[in-house]
Design an enzyme around this catalytic site. Structure first.
Site, PDB file in Angstrom:
ATOM      1  CG  HIS A 241      -2.270   0.680   0.898  1.00 25.48           C
ATOM      2  ND1 HIS A 241      -2.531   1.993   1.197  1.00 25.48           N
ATOM      3  CD2 HIS A 241      -3.391   0.224   0.292  1.00 25.48           C
ATOM      4  CE1 HIS A 241      -3.749   2.318   0.820  1.00 25.48           C
ATOM      5  NE2 HIS A 241      -4.298   1.264   0.263  1.00 25.48           N
TER       6      HIS A 241
ATOM      7  CG  ASP B  94      -8.631   7.322   8.345  1.00 26.56           C
ATOM      8  OD1 ASP B  94      -9.036   7.320   9.514  1.00 26.56           O
ATOM      9  OD2 ASP B  94      -8.276   8.361   7.753  1.00 26.56           O
TER      10      ASP B  94
ATOM     11  CD  GLU C 107      -9.907  10.827  10.253  1.00 25.10           C
ATOM     12  OE1 GLU C 107     -10.343  10.991   9.089  1.00 25.10           O
ATOM     13  OE2 GLU C 107      -9.179   9.866  10.564  1.00 25.10           O
TER      14      GLU C 107
END
Length: 536
Positions: free
Chosen positions: A115, A187, A297
């Site tokens: 990733h 997240d 957030e």
């Protein structure tokens, strides 16, 4: 740094004794545990098979090479010479030790779930270690989940010993079986533990608990010398702090002892819409300065980044119409955990917290969902994007930490003048504050000097009508604006082209960073894809 032809010659000489190397095949070698490094400060390596011979494979198949030369960013492609699919940590230790002892060391990169966005886990002409191969070969513990063990200690409380190759989604599932969970998250959960701890690991819980690197008791680390070393704040602390946020430069994390706490059952998930950036940031800063919430957030809503399916279709349509009128909206996202003990009071508690806020009247939206579903929220978005071919596209992300004192200037110069008015890119654009006090100063992670700073995640997606090069130019424009305006940003997932830029990034930590590199990876074998000490 080894040249490609020297690396190839070395690997051939190393493995020709035990197998014939032919195109499209894997290379295998015998390994005795007695050949592995040992020292008084090193942990015991995993036991060998009954005949004391350990086997691993170096794959040179096109499929292996293609996977190891790509990542989520789909921007960089660096071809390795080969790929190691280890069956044990000893296999990786042998590989690293072989490189370290060679007169022409070859580079090695540990790859988790792929990733990274700019080739950070690649090793051009070197060897990529597919860490997730360990997931299917480690012996299972009492939890029945390979590489994740939940324990309790009188001084530490509950904790989990987790393999560096494990995905956070699996850590969540396993710990929830015990009614427990880590306190700090990212997240997106389909990332490896070793990968996030090598950066920092941040999300909306960071203001309360610090990043993931602030919630680790102990590590096992395979250094650039091939030594497997246990470390903590009180044991081999130089290595412990070096590795946390160290961008893979000092060692490969093979085990992390993670802080656990009692897991809630459910969450109240709330989003509020703001037209005024000053009100938005004032309310965010207020919320992270008082007790009550577990997650805070925020993000932008624009024409190219509309309200998502969190909202009912009718609400989403109203919000998007308002965004079209204003050009840009700001959404504050807040979460409070709850379970049986406060199920009857949770709504009243939230109402008291939100009374002082200045969001647009009538534009507050609530959901009630399970703790697991909330933490795994990005997975559903991933599956939706995959279904329409929008997940596997280029992701020229720009992640920044912005000092609180300049966030208003950043809003006008970047969010308004670039993101909104130029309207060149789409994606998720995050903005939310953090408290410096929750970060470990001794770690390798770099953050602004101010006591409060903002995370800004410009998570662009290219493809279709959106050209990657246009977004890259926009990113450069944003960085130039910050430099010209004297906004002392720090990059998260840093990406620089020159040594001088890295030196500026690390600031007064650069000297220590260099010293730690010389101590733990003196031949600069590990994580060449970061391009910190070489352009390789």
């Amino acid at each position: 740094m080894a040249q490609p032809h020297l690396l190839h010659a070395y690997l051939l000489s190393l493995f020709i004794l035990v197998t014939c190397l032919t195109p499209g095949t894997s290379v295998r070698w015998g390994l005795k545990t007695s050949s592995l490094p040992s020292s008084s400060s090193s942990s015991s390596l995993p036991s060998s098979s009954p005949n004391e011979t350990l086997a691993s494979s170096l794959c040179t198949d096109p499929s292996c090479i293609i996977t190891a030369s790509s990542d989520y960013g789909e921007i960089v492609q660096d071809l390795p010479f080969g790929v190691l699919n280890p069956s044990s940590i000893s296999d990786i230790a042998h590989l690293v030790k072989s490189s370290y002892n060679s007169s022409s060391p070859f580079t090695i990169a540990a790859r988790g779930n792929g990733h990274s966005v700019r080739g950070q886990a690649m090793a051009k002409d070197g060897v990529v270690v597919e860490m997730t191969s360990l997931n299917s070969s480690r012996g299972g513990g009492v939890d029945g989940n390979v590489g994740i063990r939940v324990s309790w200690d009188v001084s530490l409380g509950f904790y989990a010993d987790v393999g560096g190759e494990q995905l956070w989604i699996d850590v969540l599932r396993t710990t929830l079986d015990h009614g427990l969970a880590p306190v700090s998250w990212t997240d997106y959960l389909y990332l490896t533990v070793g990968g996030t701890l090598s950066n920092a690991g941040i999300s909306g819980q960071t203001f309360r608990h610090g990043p993931q690197i602030s919630n680790v008791h102990e590590l096992d680390v395979l250094t650039g010398k091939g030594e497997l070393v246990s470390c903590s704040k009180s044991m081999n602390s130089d290595l412990f702090y070096a590795v946390l946020g160290g961008l893979g430069q000092f060692g490969i994390i093979t085990r992390a002892r993670i802080v656990l706490d009692k897991a809630p059952n459910r969450v109240k998930w709330v989003r509020m819409i703001y037209e005024d950036f000053s009100n938005f940031t004032n309310d965010q800063e207020h919320l992270i300065s008082i007790p009550g919430l577990d997650y805070v957030e925020g993000f932008l809503i624009t024409k190219n980044s509309p309200a998502n399916n969190f909202f009912l279709p009718s609400d989403g349509s109203t919000i998007n119409s308002l965004a079209s009128e204003n050009g840009i909206l700001y959404c504050l996202e807040a979460v409070k955990y709850y379970d049986d003990h406060n199920i009857t009071t949770i709504d009243e508690e939230l109402e008291m917290i939100f009374t002082a806020l200045s969001f647009k009247s009538g534009f507050i939206f609530k959901k009630d969902t399970s703790f697991f579903e909330f933490l795994n929220r990005v997975r559903n978005e991933e599956l939706e994007l995959e279904a329409i071919g929008q997940w596997n596209v280029a992701h020229p992300w720009l992640n920044l930490f912005v000092p609180r004192s300049r966030i208003m200037d950043f809003n006008q110069g970047v969010f308004v003048e670039v993101i909104q008015k130029q309207s060149k890119s789409s994606g998720v654009f995050l903005v939310y504050p953090m408290n410096r006090i929750m970060w470990e100063d001794q770690s390798s992670a770099i953050i602004p000097d101010e006591e409060m700073f903002y995370t800004v995640g410009l998570l662009h997606s290219a493809g279709g009508a959106v050209d990657q090069s246009i977004i890259e130019e926009q990113n450069d424009e944003i960085l130039r604006f910050c430099d010209k305006s004297g906004i002392k940003i720090k990059q998260y997932f840093p990406h620089y082209r020159k040594k001088e830029e890295w030196m500026k990034h690390f600031g007064n930590k650069w000297k220590v960073f260099q010293e730690r590199k010389a101590q733990f990876d003196p031949k600069m074998i590990l994580s060449p894809g970061q391009r910190i000490f070489s352009s390789h």
